[in-house]
Design an enzyme around this catalytic site. Sequence first.
Site, PDB file in Angstrom:
ATOM      1  N   GLY A 186      -4.366  -1.722   4.918  1.00 61.54           N
ATOM      2  CA  GLY A 186      -4.443  -3.272   4.531  1.00 61.54           C
ATOM      3  C   GLY A 186      -4.812  -4.027   5.197  1.00 61.54           C
ATOM      4  N   ARG A 187      -5.209  -4.748   5.961  1.00 65.49           N
ATOM      5  CA  ARG A 187      -5.784  -6.110   6.601  1.00 65.49           C
ATOM      6  C   ARG A 187      -7.426  -5.934   5.434  1.00 65.49           C
ATOM      7  NH1 ARG A 187      -4.451  -2.094  10.148  1.00 65.49           N
ATOM      8  NH2 ARG A 187      -6.449  -1.485  11.948  1.00 65.49           N
TER       9      ARG A 187
ATOM     10  N   GLU B  34      -5.025  -6.234  15.064  1.00 66.05           N
ATOM     11  CA  GLU B  34      -4.406  -5.230  14.578  1.00 66.05           C
ATOM     12  C   GLU B  34      -5.650  -4.374  14.210  1.00 66.05           C
ATOM     13  OE1 GLU B  34      -0.693  -4.649  11.678  1.00 66.05           O
ATOM     14  OE2 GLU B  34      -2.761  -4.114  10.230  1.00 66.05           O
TER      15      GLU B  34
ATOM     16  N   LYS C 180       9.920  -0.912  13.827  1.00 69.43           N
ATOM     17  CA  LYS C 180       9.991   0.338  12.292  1.00 69.43           C
ATOM     18  C   LYS C 180      11.117   1.077  12.391  1.00 69.43           C
ATOM     19  CE  LYS C 180       5.726  -0.122   9.669  1.00 69.43           C
ATOM     20  NZ  LYS C 180       4.712   0.265   9.056  1.00 69.43           N
TER      21      LYS C 180
ATOM     22  N   LYS D 245       0.701  -1.696   0.140  1.00 70.38           N
ATOM     23  CA  LYS D 245      -0.284   0.189  -0.101  1.00 70.38           C
ATOM     24  C   LYS D 245       0.659   1.191  -0.347  1.00 70.38           C
ATOM     25  CE  LYS D 245      -3.635   2.212   2.772  1.00 70.38           C
ATOM     26  NZ  LYS D 245      -4.496   2.399   3.602  1.00 70.38           N
TER      27      LYS D 245
ATOM     28  N   HIS E 122      -5.053 -32.764  17.902  1.00 63.93           N
ATOM     29  CA  HIS E 122      -4.044 -32.989  17.910  1.00 63.93           C
ATOM     30  C   HIS E 122      -2.441 -31.873  18.842  1.00 63.93           C
ATOM     31  CE1 HIS E 122      -5.353 -37.060  17.202  1.00 63.93           C
ATOM     32  NE2 HIS E 122      -6.008 -36.170  15.860  1.00 63.93           N
TER      33      HIS E 122
ATOM     34  N   GLU F  93      10.734  -4.599   4.365  1.00 62.04           N
ATOM     35  CA  GLU F  93      11.185  -6.188   3.931  1.00 62.04           C
ATOM     36  C   GLU F  93      10.256  -6.767   2.430  1.00 62.04           C
ATOM     37  OE1 GLU F  93       8.873  -4.657   6.725  1.00 62.04           O
ATOM     38  OE2 GLU F  93       8.764  -6.330   8.099  1.00 62.04           O
TER      39      GLU F  93
HETATM   40  O1  F6P Z   1       2.988  -3.126   9.592  1.00 62.82           O
HETATM   41  C1  F6P Z   1       1.977  -3.301   9.376  1.00 62.82           C
HETATM   42  C2  F6P Z   1       1.766  -2.929   8.175  1.00 62.82           C
HETATM   43  O2  F6P Z   1       0.812  -1.449   8.004  1.00 62.82           O
HETATM   44  C3  F6P Z   1      -0.055  -3.852   8.134  1.00 62.82           C
HETATM   45  O3  F6P Z   1      -0.732  -2.709   8.669  1.00 62.82           O
HETATM   46  C4  F6P Z   1       0.321  -3.461   6.473  1.00 62.82           C
HETATM   47  O4  F6P Z   1      -1.156  -4.662   5.813  1.00 62.82           O
HETATM   48  C5  F6P Z   1       1.852  -3.700   6.457  1.00 62.82           C
HETATM   49  O5  F6P Z   1       1.954  -3.228   7.383  1.00 62.82           O
HETATM   50  C6  F6P Z   1       2.019  -3.808   5.030  1.00 62.82           C
HETATM   51  O6  F6P Z   1       2.480  -2.479   4.607  1.00 62.82           O
HETATM   52  P1  F6P Z   1       1.698  -2.430   3.374  1.00 62.82           P
HETATM   53  O7  F6P Z   1       1.156  -2.150   2.533  1.00 62.82           O
HETATM   54  O8  F6P Z   1       2.142  -0.546   3.046  1.00 62.82           O
HETATM   55  O9  F6P Z   1       3.243  -2.524   2.683  1.00 62.82           O
END
Ligand code: F6P
Length: 536
Positions: A259-260, A345, A504, A201, A376, A207
Amino acid sequence: MTDAAWTAFDAAADRDREACILDQFAADPERLSRMTLEAAGLWLDLSKQSWTRKAFEACLGLARSANVERARGQLFGGDAINFTEGRAVLHPALRAGPGGNFVALGEPVSDEVDTVRRAMADYANAVREGRETGATGKAFKAIVHVGIGGSDLGPRLVWDALRPLDPAIDVRFVANIDPRDMAEALTGLDPETTLVIVVSKTFTTQETLANADLAKAWLAKTLPEAGREKHIIGVTAAPERAEGFGCGRTFAFRDWVGGRYSLWSAVSLSCVIGLGPEVFGRMLEGAWAMDEHFLSAPLERNAPVLMALAQVWNVDGLKRRARTVAPYAHGLRRLPAFLQQLEMESNGKRVRRDGSPATRGTCPLVFGEPGTNGQHAFFQQIHQGPEVVPAEFVVVRRTQGDAVEAPPESPLWANALAQGQALMQGKTTEAARAELSGLDPAEADRLAAHKTFPGNRPSTTIVMEALTPEALGALIALYEHKTFVEGVIWDINSFDQWGVELGKVLAKAILKDVEAGRPSEELDPSTADLLARLIG
Ligand code: F6P
């Protein structure tokens, strides 16, 4: 929200804390019809929850007093309900049929939604039919979906749930910044036939950008420069950043898609290509059917509302700080992971809307495993541990055993039913003792204690006929709206996530120390020592 509603709720909790679930069926002959319902093709049974009829009414009183209907109107009306970021929260607009009239903060959005959806479908069909090719003219056979959090969990759940057994286009997901994740995903793939879809987003997530760099370098090793950009597609709310990164094409969504809550958008482009736009469209329809149910059903017959109230009753009334979710379908194995983000979240907060401390529960810990695997493992704790952990069973009547000779009546759902029953009815020490009557009496007494189940442990069961795209869409939307209603009752902002920010920032500072080769002076002794060891 009036204090009177919470006072009535607390009084119900004090009175009914020890109530026996099984006894409630006799005490209230309407219990089953009151606490079961059909919504968007899903069947919900909340009658094994711990609430009495009066407690159920007190919970409904909370929903009325919190004015869930008004809040629901604000959500669907595109108001700035994520007020700490000044944003609307309008994921339902993404699943309404074409020609909707949604507005975000007063600005019409439905035309744009339709346009992106059409563009996605065109592109997906072109890739699927081999009309859209890579740099060397070959059709794409694999997609590497790069993203994390909401840019990963939803599409991964959808792909696992709906993917063909032997897909024409293989979709692989990479989220972890550990390069091993990317290495595993790329193994066996040919750059000439691989499409990398970078989903973020913000397009600033450490990452995802690191993994996108790895994928780009992997493509560059063998592909000619001309046309290489056709192998990298961006999906983002910041298209200029995706273009700057070198994406050959970008599919955008807006900041009113959390995002979620974003799997309904271009974030699921990999699934749209892998499954086909028609399948994805059916999933949107299922979700929209749940939206319509949520919008129109009275609170006492409203599936997301009742699911939310069961959670509030468990958390606030009975102080149960965890919930387990067990999907009895291999295709739904990622549902617990998805819900961890969606619920924790969204509602893992400690202050109310006005910034004052949240004196009520807020989100419990959510965890799970697919059935019967969980049985299990941690189900021992659910049945006999000291904590009462409410359980949720998602049951699919017809399983997807299409490749193997599976009996038509799978025992899978039978296990789910048995678990709910066992949790509710338990086993008395006398019953356990009776089963041991052949043993020495002292030994039988000793063993009976170990074989006793306290019972009276709550569960909810959700049933779907089959794991269809429609049912999956309805299920996910059910959980989204449940999470929203809880946030309204707890008076928190379910749509920001400031809690992930501090880590972060500190990670960036630690990375600087790594570059400098030594811990900085401000670090606490433990972190400094760990850092020194890891730098080596
Ligand atoms: O670190 C949490 C977060 O901000 C989530 O809310 C989001 O889904 C995820 O990181 C990924 O963010 P982006 O889509 O901006 O890479």
